[in-house]
Write an enzyme that holds these catalytic residues in place. Structure first.
Site, PDB file in Angstrom:
ATOM      1  N   CYS A   1     -14.389  -2.258   5.363  1.00 52.64           N
ATOM      2  CA  CYS A   1     -13.421  -1.470   4.594  1.00 52.64           C
ATOM      3  C   CYS A   1     -14.050  -0.553   3.549  1.00 52.64           C
ATOM      4  O   CYS A   1     -13.448   0.448   3.174  1.00 52.64           O
ATOM      5  CB  CYS A   1     -12.393  -2.387   3.946  1.00 52.64           C
TER       6      CYS A   1
ATOM      7  N   LYS B   1      -4.739   0.886  14.640  1.00 52.76           N
ATOM      8  CA  LYS B   1      -4.691   1.896  13.577  1.00 52.76           C
ATOM      9  C   LYS B   1      -5.413   3.193  13.983  1.00 52.76           C
ATOM     10  O   LYS B   1      -6.249   3.189  14.903  1.00 52.76           O
ATOM     11  CB  LYS B   1      -5.315   1.330  12.309  1.00 52.76           C
TER      12      LYS B   1
ATOM     13  N   ARG C   1      -2.860   6.407   9.628  1.00 49.53           N
ATOM     14  CA  ARG C   1      -2.909   5.918   8.238  1.00 49.53           C
ATOM     15  C   ARG C   1      -3.062   7.083   7.251  1.00 49.53           C
ATOM     16  O   ARG C   1      -3.107   8.240   7.633  1.00 49.53           O
ATOM     17  CB  ARG C   1      -4.099   4.968   8.093  1.00 49.53           C
TER      18      ARG C   1
ATOM     19  N   CYS D   1     -16.512  -9.051   4.740  1.00 49.32           N
ATOM     20  CA  CYS D   1     -16.518  -9.409   6.170  1.00 49.32           C
ATOM     21  C   CYS D   1     -16.949  -8.176   6.950  1.00 49.32           C
ATOM     22  O   CYS D   1     -17.081  -7.091   6.390  1.00 49.32           O
ATOM     23  CB  CYS D   1     -15.134  -9.911   6.599  1.00 49.32           C
TER      24      CYS D   1
ATOM     25  N   CYS E   1     -15.323  -3.533  -1.176  1.00 53.19           N
ATOM     26  CA  CYS E   1     -13.965  -3.747  -0.664  1.00 53.19           C
ATOM     27  C   CYS E   1     -13.268  -4.800  -1.526  1.00 53.19           C
ATOM     28  O   CYS E   1     -13.872  -5.390  -2.417  1.00 53.19           O
ATOM     29  CB  CYS E   1     -14.008  -4.191   0.796  1.00 53.19           C
TER      30      CYS E   1
ATOM     31  N   ARG F   1       0.853  -1.204   0.000  1.00 52.64           N
ATOM     32  CA  ARG F   1       0.000   0.000   0.000  1.00 52.64           C
ATOM     33  C   ARG F   1       0.884   1.247   0.000  1.00 52.64           C
ATOM     34  O   ARG F   1       1.854   1.331   0.754  1.00 52.64           O
ATOM     35  CB  ARG F   1      -0.891  -0.033   1.237  1.00 52.64           C
TER      36      ARG F   1
ATOM     37  N   CYS G   1      -7.679 -11.020   0.215  1.00 52.55           N
ATOM     38  CA  CYS G   1      -7.851 -10.649   1.617  1.00 52.55           C
ATOM     39  C   CYS G   1      -8.023 -11.889   2.494  1.00 52.55           C
ATOM     40  O   CYS G   1      -8.957 -12.667   2.309  1.00 52.55           O
ATOM     41  CB  CYS G   1      -9.050  -9.722   1.793  1.00 52.55           C
TER      42      CYS G   1
ATOM     43  N   LYS H   1      -7.206   6.816  12.069  1.00 50.06           N
ATOM     44  CA  LYS H   1      -7.561   7.410  10.772  1.00 50.06           C
ATOM     45  C   LYS H   1      -8.054   8.850  10.910  1.00 50.06           C
ATOM     46  O   LYS H   1      -8.824   9.154  11.813  1.00 50.06           O
ATOM     47  CB  LYS H   1      -8.622   6.539  10.111  1.00 50.06           C
TER      48      LYS H   1
HETATM   49 FE1  SRM Z   1      -9.443  -2.336   5.681  1.00 51.26          FE
HETATM   50  C1  SRM Z   1      -8.091  -4.973   7.301  1.00 51.26           C
HETATM   51  C2  SRM Z   1      -8.395  -3.526   2.746  1.00 51.26           C
HETATM   52  C3  SRM Z   1     -10.128   0.651   4.290  1.00 51.26           C
HETATM   53  C4  SRM Z   1     -11.338  -1.518   8.405  1.00 51.26           C
HETATM   54  N1  SRM Z   1      -8.369  -3.941   5.139  1.00 51.26           N
HETATM   55  C5  SRM Z   1      -7.851  -4.892   5.964  1.00 51.26           C
HETATM   56  C6  SRM Z   1      -6.907  -5.830   5.195  1.00 51.26           C
HETATM   57  C7  SRM Z   1      -5.521  -5.260   5.307  1.00 51.26           C
HETATM   58  C8  SRM Z   1      -6.974  -7.323   5.581  1.00 51.26           C
HETATM   59  C9  SRM Z   1      -6.042  -7.844   6.627  1.00 51.26           C
HETATM   60  O1  SRM Z   1      -5.876  -7.238   7.694  1.00 51.26           O
HETATM   61  O2  SRM Z   1      -5.491  -8.934   6.396  1.00 51.26           O
HETATM   62  C10 SRM Z   1      -7.481  -5.655   3.759  1.00 51.26           C
HETATM   63  C11 SRM Z   1      -6.499  -5.891   2.615  1.00 51.26           C
HETATM   64  C12 SRM Z   1      -7.114  -6.782   1.561  1.00 51.26           C
HETATM   65  C13 SRM Z   1      -6.399  -6.779   0.269  1.00 51.26           C
HETATM   66  O3  SRM Z   1      -6.059  -7.887  -0.211  1.00 51.26           O
HETATM   67  O4  SRM Z   1      -6.207  -5.731  -0.330  1.00 51.26           O
HETATM   68  C14 SRM Z   1      -8.104  -4.292   3.864  1.00 51.26           C
HETATM   69  N2  SRM Z   1      -9.178  -1.546   3.887  1.00 51.26           N
HETATM   70  C15 SRM Z   1      -8.824  -2.232   2.769  1.00 51.26           C
HETATM   71  C16 SRM Z   1      -8.997  -1.396   1.530  1.00 51.26           C
HETATM   72  C17 SRM Z   1      -7.974  -1.674   0.433  1.00 51.26           C
HETATM   73  C18 SRM Z   1     -10.420  -1.641   1.023  1.00 51.26           C
HETATM   74  C19 SRM Z   1     -10.808  -0.995  -0.276  1.00 51.26           C
HETATM   75  O5  SRM Z   1     -11.682  -1.579  -0.894  1.00 51.26           O
HETATM   76  O6  SRM Z   1     -10.317   0.051  -0.654  1.00 51.26           O
HETATM   77  C20 SRM Z   1      -8.927   0.014   2.153  1.00 51.26           C
HETATM   78  C21 SRM Z   1      -7.529   0.541   2.247  1.00 51.26           C
HETATM   79  C22 SRM Z   1      -7.527   1.922   2.786  1.00 51.26           C
HETATM   80  C23 SRM Z   1      -6.185   2.584   2.810  1.00 51.26           C
HETATM   81  O7  SRM Z   1      -5.731   2.987   1.750  1.00 51.26           O
HETATM   82  O8  SRM Z   1      -5.609   2.745   3.893  1.00 51.26           O
HETATM   83  C24 SRM Z   1      -9.446  -0.280   3.555  1.00 51.26           C
HETATM   84  N3  SRM Z   1     -10.468  -0.681   6.274  1.00 51.26           N
HETATM   85  C25 SRM Z   1     -10.727   0.398   5.501  1.00 51.26           C
HETATM   86  C26 SRM Z   1     -11.745   1.203   6.100  1.00 51.26           C
HETATM   87  C27 SRM Z   1     -12.356   2.466   5.504  1.00 51.26           C
HETATM   88  C28 SRM Z   1     -11.625   3.699   5.912  1.00 51.26           C
HETATM   89  O9  SRM Z   1     -10.541   3.642   6.504  1.00 51.26           O
HETATM   90  O10 SRM Z   1     -12.129   4.780   5.635  1.00 51.26           O
HETATM   91  C29 SRM Z   1     -12.101   0.580   7.280  1.00 51.26           C
HETATM   92  C30 SRM Z   1     -13.227   1.022   8.236  1.00 51.26           C
HETATM   93  C31 SRM Z   1     -12.888   2.202   9.038  1.00 51.26           C
HETATM   94  C32 SRM Z   1     -12.212   1.793  10.297  1.00 51.26           C
HETATM   95  O11 SRM Z   1     -10.988   1.640  10.294  1.00 51.26           O
HETATM   96  O12 SRM Z   1     -12.908   1.587  11.301  1.00 51.26           O
HETATM   97  C33 SRM Z   1     -11.284  -0.602   7.388  1.00 51.26           C
HETATM   98  N4  SRM Z   1      -9.647  -3.080   7.549  1.00 51.26           N
HETATM   99  C34 SRM Z   1     -10.519  -2.635   8.502  1.00 51.26           C
HETATM  100  C35 SRM Z   1     -10.450  -3.503   9.638  1.00 51.26           C
HETATM  101  C36 SRM Z   1     -11.278  -3.358  10.939  1.00 51.26           C
HETATM  102  C37 SRM Z   1     -10.611  -2.475  11.915  1.00 51.26           C
HETATM  103  C38 SRM Z   1     -11.316  -2.465  13.238  1.00 51.26           C
HETATM  104  O13 SRM Z   1     -11.376  -1.428  13.870  1.00 51.26           O
HETATM  105  O14 SRM Z   1     -11.803  -3.501  13.683  1.00 51.26           O
HETATM  106  C39 SRM Z   1      -9.520  -4.517   9.318  1.00 51.26           C
HETATM  107  C40 SRM Z   1      -9.105  -5.704  10.199  1.00 51.26           C
HETATM  108  C41 SRM Z   1      -7.957  -5.369  11.066  1.00 51.26           C
HETATM  109  O15 SRM Z   1      -7.407  -4.282  11.068  1.00 51.26           O
HETATM  110  O16 SRM Z   1      -7.593  -6.277  11.825  1.00 51.26           O
HETATM  111  C42 SRM Z   1      -9.039  -4.225   7.996  1.00 51.26           C
HETATM  112 FE1  SF4 Z   2     -11.051  -7.879   3.619  1.00 46.78          FE
HETATM  113 FE2  SF4 Z   2     -13.123  -7.602   5.224  1.00 46.78          FE
HETATM  114 FE3  SF4 Z   2     -11.738  -5.454   4.493  1.00 46.78          FE
HETATM  115 FE4  SF4 Z   2     -13.245  -6.657   2.726  1.00 46.78          FE
HETATM  116  S1  SF4 Z   2     -13.989  -5.668   4.611  1.00 46.78           S
HETATM  117  S2  SF4 Z   2     -11.120  -6.032   2.415  1.00 46.78           S
HETATM  118  S3  SF4 Z   2     -13.097  -8.765   3.325  1.00 46.78           S
HETATM  119  S4  SF4 Z   2     -10.982  -7.103   5.727  1.00 46.78           S
END
Ligand code: SRM
Ligand code: SF4
Length: 554
Positions: free
Chosen positions: A475, A205, A141, A471, A426, A72, A432, A207
């Site tokens: 995201c 994290k 982030r 899930c 997502c 990333r 993922c 944000k």
């Molecule tokens: Fe996310 C984890 C993809 C925005 C909440 N997110 C992940 C991971 C890294 C999976 C992992 O931990 O193994 C995913 C990577 C999959 C892949 O193969 O690419 C992933 N998140 C993404 C992206 C690429 C989704 C997208 O469709 O664009 C976004 C990347 C953003 C960036 O450039 O930094 C992405 N993730 C978000 C958002 C939206 C936002 O930030 O505005 C959220 C919800 C907001 C928040 O943080 O509460 C989000 N991602 C999560 C979570 C849950 C965090 C939590 O508080 O419980 C995880 C799981 C974790 O961190 O353990 C996660």
């Molecule tokens: Fe992966 Fe769940 Fe985030 Fe989708 S919402 S990219 S399945 S961690």
């Protein structure tokens, strides 16, 4: 730094960070070991801080795990230069799976990078004056800002602030440079503590987003810190500061929940840096370091209360937060098509299906963009809706750029339905590790079915916001969508309804399980009722609250 005493033992991640405060692990050693096709599990945790996730192609699991890396990039506000874009394009072709994934936080990811190509990819990113540091891990982030060039000077000011904050809040570990630039494993941990993050960084994290009302394209209230620009007589006078938003939750764990940030009050531009730092240190010092599922700032705010958080922030920042100034969001979403900037130049908002920049047999979007960026050198912007904007274009170049897009089969946003343009997915499968169901790959088909259901009731122009995730982590921020689909198991989703177009209201769970093949049957009657019952141009989410939540309650 004061870390309050805890009765439970710190989580395994805390012990890892403490033992390696420079976050080096044995990454460089593993990189040098060409026989090893993967990193150790501990290094996997450190790699995240360097912007790397070790994944495997889940489609191939049955024939044995094939390890691939996701990388990333950091791009505050999602704005990069044409030169940087061309380098990302090149790197994606050389080392990744020939695609670039625009993320929901205005940056990009590479998927499918082999361990043997990781160092060259990160080096290339750094040589283009971008970085991957702190795009993942327990740190601040990528900071998001409004994307539309129509925001003019105030948009530019917020972008500059995002860059300043991003630099100020970046970890200072020397290991990033030694591993990825010098290619050396040097133990620099003895005595190292980051001035802001200490030895153990944040509990989780963090944000930050900016928004300029009435637009809310960054979904500002879903962030740990939301900075809502207050503009009076055309001037940026300060920000309403919101704290404690977040989307992530877990199925069957009521203690985890999506939450919108609370507006604490108004701060002036000169208080921005101290206020944000104070918010970060509140998370650092009061976040739960024993349970990562409970470690976000939103739980501190929810449990200690807004008054406590405001007072703590004021003390730490040495400021007084004023009463919040009035503001109203009307809509999130990206600008599409050709539009004019305040300086008279033109920009083009492009719809990028599920954020995946690629060439297919019919649509050679990546080729078209490369050609345009090489020839016309526009500024490139990635949006929080996983789309893209080409900006600062001379009016005289519009026709030539349009022709290149047409030649390569790129579909113009005007020809794409309003619901598709408003909706996001997502990444999920196959990369993922946390995905329970399909998202990105299934979404174009899901939307085709939703489009036909809307057509059937005469609502083909309705820009309903639909968001899907594989899930409950959220995201694509499905919990603020008008229709949210949250993966539960293969082919099964929770159905949420009732977010609003301004992304200022959480949706509610409507159905615990909807099978993929039942989705249309579930939505069709709702669309039919909505077409009949809506008041004027009432959005679907508002109708759902008025009609369905009330029914549910009675
Ligand atoms: Fe996310 C984890 C993809 C925005 C909440 N997110 C992940 C991971 C890294 C999976 C992992 O931990 O193994 C995913 C990577 C999959 C892949 O193969 O690419 C992933 N998140 C993404 C992206 C690429 C989704 C997208 O469709 O664009 C976004 C990347 C953003 C960036 O450039 O930094 C992405 N993730 C978000 C958002 C939206 C936002 O930030 O505005 C959220 C919800 C907001 C928040 O943080 O509460 C989000 N991602 C999560 C979570 C849950 C965090 C939590 O508080 O419980 C995880 C799981 C974790 O961190 O353990 C996660
Ligand atoms: Fe992966 Fe769940 Fe985030 Fe989708 S919402 S990219 S399945 S961690």
């Amino acid at each position: 730094m004061t870390i309050p005493p805890v009765s439970n033992p710190p989580s395994a991640n805390e012990l890892l960070k403490l033992a390696h405060p420079t976050l080096d692990g044995t990454i460089a050693q593993s990189l040098a070991d060409t026989e090893a096709e993967r990193f150790t599990d501990d290094d996997n945790q450190f790699l995240k801080f360097h912007g790397v996730y070790q994944e495997d192609d889940r489609d191939l699991r049955k024939t044995g795990k094939k390890y691939i890396m996701m990388i990333r990039v950091r791009a505050p506000g999602g704005v990069i230069t044409p030169k940087q874009y061309l380098e990302l394009d090149r790197l994606s072709d050389c080392y990744a799976n020939q695609t670039i994934r625009i993320t929901s936080r205005q940056t990009v990811q590479f998927h499918g990078v082999l361990k043997s190509n990781l160092a060259a990819t990160i080096k290339g990113i750094n040589e283009s004056l971008l970085t991957t540091l702190a795009t993942c891990g327990d740190v601040v982030r990528n900071i998001t800002t409004p994307s539309s060039p129509t925001e003019g000077a105030i948009g530019a000011e917020l972008l500059a602030q995002a860059h300043k904050l991003s630099a100020a809040l970046s970890p200072t570990t020397p290991s990033y440079h030694s591993i990825w630039i010098d290619g050396q494993q040097i133990d620099l941990n003895e005595g190292f503590a980051d001035p802001l993050y200490g030895k153990t960084y944040l509990p989780r994290k963090f944000k930050i987003a900016f928004a300029i009302p009435p637009g809310n394209d960054t979904d500002v209230l879903t962030n740990d810190v939301g900075l809502i620009a207050i503009i009076e007589e055309g001037k940026l006078v300060g920000y309403n500061l919101a704290l404690g938003g977040g989307m992530g939750r877990s199925h069957s764990n009521e203690a985890t929940f999506a939450r919108l940030g609370d507006v604490l009050g108004f701060i002036t531009p000169d208080q921005l840096d101290q206020a944000v730092r104070a918010a970060v240190t509140i998370h650092r010092d009061f976040g739960d370091r024993t349970n990562r599922k409970h470690a976000r700032l939103k739980y501190v705010v929810a449990e200690r209360g807004v008054d406590w958080v405001r007072a703590e922030l004021e003390t730490r920042a040495g400021i007084r937060i004023q009463a919040a100034r009035p503001f109203a969001f009307t809509r999130q979403g990206d600008p599409f098509g050709w539009q004019t900037q305040p300086d008279g130049k033109r920009f083009l908002g492009l719809f990028i299906e599920t954020g995946r920049l690629q060439d297919t047999e019919t649509h050679r979007t990546k080729t078209a963009l490369r050609t345009i960026v090489e020839k016309f050198q526009p500024e490139v912007r990635f949006t929080a809706g996983n789309n893209m904007i080409l900006a600062n274009i001379a009016p005289g170049d519009v026709d030539a750029i349009t022709a290149i897009l047409n030649e390569n089969g790129v579909v113009f946003p005007e020809k794409i339905s309003a619901v598709r343009r408003a909706s996001t997915a997502c990444v999920a499968l196959p990369t993922c590790a946390l995905a329970l169901a399909e998202s990105e790959r299934a979404f174009p088909g899901v939307l085709t079915r939703i489009e036909s259901a809307l057509n059937a009731v005469g609502l083909s122009e309705q820009p309903i916001i639909v968001r899907i995730t594989g899930c409950p982590n959220g995201c694509s921020r499905p919990y603020v969508a008008e229709i949210g689909l949250v993966g539960k198991a293969p082919g099964k989703y929770q159905l949420y309804l009732g977010g609003n177009p301004a992304a200022t209201r959480l949706a509610r769970l409507w159905k615990e399980v909807v099978k993929d093949e039942e989705l249309l049957g579930e939505l069709q009657p709702l669309f039919a009722r909505y077409a009949q019952e809506r008041l004027g141009d009432e959005p679907f989410g508002d109708w759902a609250v008025r009609a369905l939540w009330t029914e549910q309650a009675s």
